[in-house]
Design a protein around this motif. Structure first.
Motif: not given
Length: 114
Positions: A66-85
């Motif tokens: 999992f990777t968490i990122t934030r894009d302040a210009s879009k007021n957005a937070l993301y969670l990229q989830m790979n190899n889900l279990k």
């Protein structure tokens, strides 16, 4: 009051990927933000977070997946989830902490089948 709206959940098979999004109604660039998961019958559990200064961290059980990122210009937070279990199944919530306040979204369901 900050409003948070999560999206991107769904049903996938084990090994699949999803990207969750959290959009805030206000500027969140100075807020600590985090993702939490609540599985059936269990307490809400911290998955990943980013400090107001931009430092990120994820729980040991999802590190490398999992990777968490934030894009302040879009007021957005993301969670990229790979190899889900299957154990990643649950409702994922976004939380914002501007100062001493705390706001939660309504969550988005993630279901991982084996």
């Amino acid at each position: 009051q900050v409003q948070l709206v999560e999206s991107g959940g769904g049903s996938v098979q084990a090994g699949g990927s999803l990207t969750l999004s959290c959009h805030a109604s206000e500027d969140i660039s100075a807020s600590a933000m985090s993702w939490h998961r609540q599985s059936p019958g269990k307490a809400r559990w911290w998955v990943a977070g980013v400090t107001h200064g931009g430092t990120t961290n994820v729980a040991s059980s999802v590190k490398g997946r999992f990777t968490i990122t934030r894009d302040a210009s879009k007021n957005a937070l993301y969670l990229q989830m790979n190899n889900l279990k299957p154990e990643d199944t649950g409702v994922y919530y976004c939380r914002a902490q501007p100062g001493s306040q705390e706001y939660w979204g309504n969550g988005t369901q993630v279901t991982v089948s084996s």
